[in-house]
Design a protein around this motif. Sequence first.
Motif, PDB file in Angstrom:
ATOM      1  N   UNK A 187      -2.029  -2.061-104.630  1.00 42.35           N
ATOM      2  CA  UNK A 187      -2.759  -1.256-103.365  1.00 42.35           C
ATOM      3  C   UNK A 187      -3.832  -0.183-103.808  1.00 42.35           C
ATOM      4  N   UNK A 188      -3.513   0.448-105.199  1.00 41.76           N
ATOM      5  CA  UNK A 188      -4.511   1.459-105.538  1.00 41.76           C
ATOM      6  C   UNK A 188      -5.799   0.596-105.762  1.00 41.76           C
ATOM      7  N   UNK A 189      -5.652  -0.382-106.288  1.00 42.55           N
ATOM      8  CA  UNK A 189      -6.767  -1.436-106.809  1.00 42.55           C
ATOM      9  C   UNK A 189      -7.483  -2.036-105.725  1.00 42.55           C
ATOM     10  N   UNK A 190      -6.887  -2.162-104.617  1.00 41.57           N
ATOM     11  CA  UNK A 190      -7.673  -2.741-103.528  1.00 41.57           C
ATOM     12  C   UNK A 190      -8.950  -2.199-103.151  1.00 41.57           C
ATOM     13  N   UNK A 215     -10.788   4.367 -98.415  1.00 47.40           N
ATOM     14  CA  UNK A 215      -9.679   5.125 -98.860  1.00 47.40           C
ATOM     15  C   UNK A 215      -8.668   5.414 -97.645  1.00 47.40           C
ATOM     16  N   UNK A 216      -8.960   5.784 -96.637  1.00 47.76           N
ATOM     17  CA  UNK A 216      -7.971   6.163 -95.657  1.00 47.76           C
ATOM     18  C   UNK A 216      -6.906   4.932 -95.329  1.00 47.76           C
ATOM     19  N   UNK A 217      -7.641   3.743 -95.093  1.00 44.65           N
ATOM     20  CA  UNK A 217      -6.986   2.561 -94.984  1.00 44.65           C
ATOM     21  C   UNK A 217      -5.951   2.290 -96.158  1.00 44.65           C
ATOM     22  N   UNK A 218      -6.468   2.758 -97.175  1.00 48.27           N
ATOM     23  CA  UNK A 218      -5.401   2.560 -98.362  1.00 48.27           C
ATOM     24  C   UNK A 218      -4.492   3.393 -98.243  1.00 48.27           C
ATOM     25  N   UNK A 219      -4.269   4.629 -97.785  1.00 51.01           N
ATOM     26  CA  UNK A 219      -3.434   5.421 -97.753  1.00 51.01           C
ATOM     27  C   UNK A 219      -2.286   4.959 -96.671  1.00 51.01           C
ATOM     28  N   UNK A 271      -4.170  12.640 -94.793  1.00 56.12           N
ATOM     29  CA  UNK A 271      -5.413  12.898 -94.508  1.00 56.12           C
ATOM     30  C   UNK A 271      -6.085  14.064 -93.830  1.00 56.12           C
ATOM     31  N   UNK A 272      -4.975  14.975 -93.229  1.00 55.69           N
ATOM     32  CA  UNK A 272      -5.450  16.405 -92.486  1.00 55.69           C
ATOM     33  C   UNK A 272      -5.530  17.172 -93.721  1.00 55.69           C
TER      34      UNK A 272
END
Length: 202
Positions: free
Chosen positions: A73-76, A80-84, A197-198
């Motif tokens: 997941x980290x390397x997709x 960035x927010x979608x990744x979280x 994200x906040x």
Amino acid sequence: MPEINKDTEAKIKEAAKRIFVQKGFDGARVRDIAEEAGVNIALMNYYFRSKEQLFEQIYTEVFTGFFNRILSILNEETPFEVKIWQLVDKYIDFLLENAMVPSFVLSELTRNDGQIFKKFNVSGVIQNAYFTKQLKDEIEKGNYRDIEPLQLIMTILGSMVFPFIAKPVVRYIGDLDEKEFQSFVMERKKIIPVMIMTYLRT
């Protein structure tokens, strides 16, 4: 000598995984594993020379699965927010299916002084992950507050893993049965990404 039978070998490894995850290295006995697999100790020793060798194989496989789920997941190359959101969603699903794995991995990391982290160069992998590049880019643009990637990753992982490690305490404090605990954890899928994200945008 009997021929190597892949089904028997796999059966022993699956039994060993269940016993090691439940009891750790020190608490597991070869006899327990043999009984769980439905084989005799002599046959176990034929396939795996020692408890130590069997444990090393099981632990490496468990850790690799545990680590690779995060790394993929980290390397997709997703925003960035979608990744979280993806990281939290997929990893909590994994933990619900493998609730004993975090305690197993952490207890054995303590026992062997984190040698497997060095073997897999976890530090270098995280530093070179696409996730780290994305975070640094957003920080440089002024979109996110300045934070070390390791701090952020540990905050995310800790938020997900801790309820499973401290499950008896969480259930006691919240007066939760097993179904309610699972609902509690599922709710964290929504809470953790928003909190992260906040914080980054503040």
